[in-house]
Design a protein around this motif. Structure first.
Motif, PDB file in Angstrom:
ATOM      1  N   GLY A   1     -22.429   2.324  23.521  1.00 32.96           N
ATOM      2  CA  GLY A   1     -21.748   1.046  23.713  1.00 32.96           C
ATOM      3  C   GLY A   1     -20.273   1.231  24.028  1.00 32.96           C
ATOM      4  O   GLY A   1     -19.743   0.622  24.969  1.00 32.96           O
ATOM      5  N   ASN A   2     -19.572   2.060  23.242  1.00 32.68           N
ATOM      6  CA  ASN A   2     -18.150   2.310  23.493  1.00 32.68           C
ATOM      7  C   ASN A   2     -17.937   2.995  24.833  1.00 32.68           C
ATOM      8  O   ASN A   2     -16.972   2.700  25.556  1.00 32.68           O
ATOM      9  N   LEU A   3     -18.834   3.926  25.163  1.00 31.50           N
ATOM     10  CA  LEU A   3     -18.722   4.622  26.438  1.00 31.50           C
ATOM     11  C   LEU A   3     -18.929   3.672  27.611  1.00 31.50           C
ATOM     12  O   LEU A   3     -18.220   3.747  28.627  1.00 31.50           O
ATOM     13  N   ASP A   4     -19.876   2.760  27.488  1.00 31.52           N
ATOM     14  CA  ASP A   4     -20.145   1.784  28.541  1.00 31.52           C
ATOM     15  C   ASP A   4     -18.927   0.895  28.773  1.00 31.52           C
ATOM     16  O   ASP A   4     -18.518   0.657  29.919  1.00 31.52           O
ATOM     17  N   ALA A   5     -18.329   0.422  27.685  1.00 32.54           N
ATOM     18  CA  ALA A   5     -17.140  -0.439  27.813  1.00 32.54           C
ATOM     19  C   ALA A   5     -15.964   0.337  28.407  1.00 32.54           C
ATOM     20  O   ALA A   5     -15.202  -0.197  29.222  1.00 32.54           O
ATOM     21  N   SER A   6     -15.827   1.589  28.012  1.00 34.75           N
ATOM     22  CA  SER A   6     -14.744   2.414  28.532  1.00 34.75           C
ATOM     23  C   SER A   6     -14.891   2.654  30.030  1.00 34.75           C
ATOM     24  O   SER A   6     -13.925   2.551  30.797  1.00 34.75           O
ATOM     25  N   LEU A   7     -16.105   2.965  30.472  1.00 30.33           N
ATOM     26  CA  LEU A   7     -16.349   3.224  31.892  1.00 30.33           C
ATOM     27  C   LEU A   7     -16.223   1.946  32.716  1.00 30.33           C
ATOM     28  O   LEU A   7     -15.749   1.983  33.864  1.00 30.33           O
ATOM     29  N   LYS A   8     -16.635   0.843  32.149  1.00 34.70           N
ATOM     30  CA  LYS A   8     -16.581  -0.427  32.883  1.00 34.70           C
ATOM     31  C   LYS A   8     -15.149  -0.772  33.279  1.00 34.70           C
ATOM     32  O   LYS A   8     -14.865  -1.124  34.438  1.00 34.70           O
ATOM     33  N   ILE A   9     -14.233  -0.649  32.326  1.00 38.80           N
ATOM     34  CA  ILE A   9     -12.828  -0.965  32.609  1.00 38.80           C
ATOM     35  C   ILE A   9     -12.178   0.163  33.404  1.00 38.80           C
ATOM     36  O   ILE A   9     -11.415  -0.072  34.344  1.00 38.80           O
ATOM     37  N   GLY A  10     -12.476   1.417  33.026  1.00 35.96           N
ATOM     38  CA  GLY A  10     -11.850   2.555  33.691  1.00 35.96           C
ATOM     39  C   GLY A  10     -12.215   2.663  35.164  1.00 35.96           C
ATOM     40  O   GLY A  10     -11.348   2.903  36.012  1.00 35.96           O
ATOM     41  N   LEU A  11     -13.486   2.489  35.487  1.00 37.79           N
ATOM     42  CA  LEU A  11     -13.908   2.556  36.888  1.00 37.79           C
ATOM     43  C   LEU A  11     -13.362   1.377  37.694  1.00 37.79           C
ATOM     44  O   LEU A  11     -13.021   1.523  38.871  1.00 37.79           O
ATOM     45  N   LYS A  12     -13.279   0.231  37.060  1.00 36.79           N
ATOM     46  CA  LYS A  12     -12.715  -0.938  37.745  1.00 36.79           C
ATOM     47  C   LYS A  12     -11.267  -0.674  38.139  1.00 36.79           C
ATOM     48  O   LYS A  12     -10.839  -0.971  39.264  1.00 36.79           O
ATOM     49  N   ASN A  13     -10.500  -0.075  37.208  1.00 32.62           N
ATOM     50  CA  ASN A  13      -9.112   0.267  37.517  1.00 32.62           C
ATOM     51  C   ASN A  13      -9.032   1.413  38.519  1.00 32.62           C
ATOM     52  O   ASN A  13      -8.124   1.460  39.353  1.00 32.62           O
ATOM     53  N   GLY A  14      -9.982   2.357  38.430  1.00 32.40           N
ATOM     54  CA  GLY A  14      -9.990   3.468  39.372  1.00 32.40           C
ATOM     55  C   GLY A  14     -10.178   3.005  40.806  1.00 32.40           C
ATOM     56  O   GLY A  14      -9.510   3.486  41.731  1.00 32.40           O
ATOM     57  N   ILE A  15     -11.083   2.055  41.015  1.00 31.54           N
ATOM     58  CA  ILE A  15     -11.304   1.494  42.362  1.00 31.54           C
ATOM     59  C   ILE A  15     -10.093   0.668  42.799  1.00 31.54           C
ATOM     60  O   ILE A  15      -9.672   0.706  43.956  1.00 31.54           O
ATOM     61  N   ARG A  16      -9.511  -0.020  41.858  1.00 33.58           N
ATOM     62  CA  ARG A  16      -8.366  -0.879  42.173  1.00 33.58           C
ATOM     63  C   ARG A  16      -7.136  -0.068  42.598  1.00 33.58           C
ATOM     64  O   ARG A  16      -6.376  -0.484  43.480  1.00 33.58           O
ATOM     65  N   PHE A  17      -6.958   1.109  41.964  1.00 32.95           N
ATOM     66  CA  PHE A  17      -5.794   1.951  42.275  1.00 32.95           C
ATOM     67  C   PHE A  17      -6.146   3.085  43.232  1.00 32.95           C
ATOM     68  O   PHE A  17      -5.383   4.046  43.361  1.00 32.95           O
ATOM     69  N   TYR A  18      -7.257   2.966  43.896  1.00 31.89           N
ATOM     70  CA  TYR A  18      -7.730   4.026  44.805  1.00 31.89           C
ATOM     71  C   TYR A  18      -6.717   4.319  45.915  1.00 31.89           C
ATOM     72  O   TYR A  18      -6.523   5.469  46.313  1.00 31.89           O
ATOM     73  N   LYS A  19      -6.060   3.289  46.403  1.00 32.60           N
ATOM     74  CA  LYS A  19      -5.139   3.422  47.539  1.00 32.60           C
ATOM     75  C   LYS A  19      -3.757   3.938  47.131  1.00 32.60           C
ATOM     76  O   LYS A  19      -2.952   4.322  47.988  1.00 32.60           O
TER      77      LYS A  19
ATOM     78  N   THR B   1      -1.988   6.448  46.397  1.00 32.40           N
ATOM     79  CA  THR B   1      -1.806   7.908  46.380  1.00 32.40           C
ATOM     80  C   THR B   1      -0.338   8.308  46.303  1.00 32.40           C
ATOM     81  O   THR B   1      -0.032   9.476  46.048  1.00 32.40           O
ATOM     82  N   ASP B   2       0.584   7.366  46.538  1.00 30.75           N
ATOM     83  CA  ASP B   2       2.028   7.653  46.467  1.00 30.75           C
ATOM     84  C   ASP B   2       2.657   7.161  45.170  1.00 30.75           C
ATOM     85  O   ASP B   2       3.859   7.336  44.963  1.00 30.75           O
ATOM     86  N   THR B   3       1.856   6.552  44.313  1.00 31.54           N
ATOM     87  CA  THR B   3       2.373   5.995  43.063  1.00 31.54           C
ATOM     88  C   THR B   3       2.286   7.042  41.955  1.00 31.54           C
ATOM     89  O   THR B   3       1.219   7.582  41.719  1.00 31.54           O
TER      90      THR B   3
ATOM     91  N   CYS C   1      -1.604   9.398  41.602  1.00 32.80           N
ATOM     92  CA  CYS C   1      -1.686  10.199  42.829  1.00 32.80           C
ATOM     93  C   CYS C   1      -3.075  10.785  43.045  1.00 32.80           C
ATOM     94  O   CYS C   1      -3.508  10.952  44.185  1.00 32.80           O
ATOM     95  N   TYR C   2      -3.759  11.120  41.948  1.00 33.63           N
ATOM     96  CA  TYR C   2      -5.055  11.784  42.061  1.00 33.63           C
ATOM     97  C   TYR C   2      -6.229  10.835  41.809  1.00 33.63           C
ATOM     98  O   TYR C   2      -7.352  11.279  41.622  1.00 33.63           O
ATOM     99  N   GLN C   3      -5.938   9.547  41.766  1.00 35.23           N
ATOM    100  CA  GLN C   3      -6.998   8.580  41.496  1.00 35.23           C
ATOM    101  C   GLN C   3      -8.042   8.591  42.606  1.00 35.23           C
ATOM    102  O   GLN C   3      -9.244   8.562  42.350  1.00 35.23           O
ATOM    103  N   LYS C   4      -7.588   8.652  43.855  1.00 35.16           N
ATOM    104  CA  LYS C   4      -8.515   8.673  44.990  1.00 35.16           C
ATOM    105  C   LYS C   4      -9.409   9.911  44.937  1.00 35.16           C
ATOM    106  O   LYS C   4     -10.635   9.818  45.119  1.00 35.16           O
TER     107      LYS C   4
END
Length: 351
Positions: A124-142, A144-146, A150-153
């Motif tokens: 359950g904790n892992l699911d909640a962690s991945l849900k928010i983390g992946l959402k932010n990962g896709i959001r900050f994908y572009k 690369t200069d921030t 930088c390594y999110q993409k």
């Protein structure tokens, strides 16, 4: 009332000591294995920490590391007890230490059981962690200069290729974010300007996905742009044709991966717990049977070993009382000092 009493001959005591000696060394190896599993799981979680939001998931590897180290130290003590039980000249020095050792080791076994159960119930904790983390990962994908992103993409692309997944829940998650950086957009292009103006937030949204979502096993060249536009591609119907993209979301893929890993680790630690419980039971029998022989003229005589000298409740009460006596040690020692002071003052008065 003595519970679970067993009679031991000299040969049985020797065989028990030798068997426990081997089991203690085996438990040391399992402790090292548990420690290694904790390190491995922690490294795996750290590798993809950019797409995880909750630090509580590190409770499992941290507990495994602690349990592995503690198991190794405790079982080294068990090896020493087994060795000294074969020599009645050395065994008496353990008097007063074996019982606290066994009590602390028993409490440790419950910690090992907790670590095992924790590995099963962290989904359950892992699911909640991945849900928010992946959402932010896709959001900050572009970004690369921030700094800090930088390594999110690279991380997201590696995950999608390694686990054969796309997006958080599915490939449509990429339609909801601007994953192409502004530095790669031609703002003189009318189509680009129109897309940005048509969006309330001023984002450049497209029905496309990154290259890492493409399935290399598809016979058709990857369609990663204008996925929902049938007229943009020859002989293409996105609603009926199987897309040449990964259909599984990365949250489901990662959750399956880590859940399977934790289930394997939990089973391994549970087996270590059963082994440790058997070792402690054997050490209790060995210590009580050997203590019964100490002080007798014949070291090869028969003796009796047991698990509990009293009933369960009586044993618990006696243990609690023993702990209280330890804490009241300084107060008990203060009375004789006061008693000695009184005659001294009386002596001064007589003089």
């Amino acid at each position: 009332m003595v519970l679970f009493k067993v009679k031991f001959t000299f040969q049985k005591r020797v065989q028990l000591a030798q068997s426990l000696w081997m089991l203690c060394w085996l438990s040391i190896l399992t402790g090292v294995l548990t420690f290694a599993l904790g390190i491995y799981l922690k490294c795996e979680l750290k590798r993809r920490s950019e797409v995880m939001d909750n630090t509580d998931i590190h409770l499992v590897p941290n507990t495994l590391i602690f349990v592995g180290l503690l198991s190794t130290l405790i079982n080294f003590g068990g090896v020493k007890i087994c060795n000294d039980s074969l020599d009645l000249a050395k065994f008496p020095r353990w008097k007063g230490y074996i019982e606290p050792y066994l009590i602390s080791a028993s409490l440790f076994t419950f910690l090992m059981l907790f670590a095992s159960l924790l590995s099963y119930f962290m989904r359950g904790n892992l699911d909640a962690s991945l849900k928010i983390g992946l959402k932010n990962g896709i959001r900050f994908y572009k970004d690369t200069d921030t700094p800090g992103r930088c390594y999110q993409k690279r991380t997201v692309d590696h995950i999608q290729m390694e686990f054969q997944c796309c997006g958080n829940n599915n490939y449509r998650d990429w339609f909801e974010v601007q994953w192409i950086s502004n530095r790669y957009l031609d703002f003189n292009n009318r189509e680009v300007r129109d897309r940005i103006k048509s969006n309330v937030d001023g984002r450049y949204l497209v029905d496309g996905v990154p290259f890492s979502c493409c399935n290399p096993q598809s016979p058709r060249p990857c369609i990663q742009r204008q996925i929902t536009n049938n007229s943009a591609h020859f002989n293409y119907e996105y609603q009926t044709e199987e897309l040449n993209l990964w259909m599984m979301g990365c949250r489901e893929a990662l959750l399956t991966y880590y859940t399977g890993m934790m289930a394997t680790i939990g089973t391994s630690v549970l087996l270590c717990y059963v082994l440790q419980l058997g070792v402690l039971t054997g050490l209790r029998y060995l210590s009580t049977a050997t203590e019964a022989v100490v002080g007798q003229g014949n070291p090869e005589c028969d003796s009796e070993g047991y698990l509990l000298e009293k009933g369960p409740m009586e044993t618990v009460c006696a243990t609690v009382q023993a702990v209280k006596d330890k804490f009241n040690f300084n107060q008990v020692r203060a009375e004789p000092a006061a008693a000695e002071a009184t005659p001294t003052e009386g002596d001064k008065t007589d003089k």
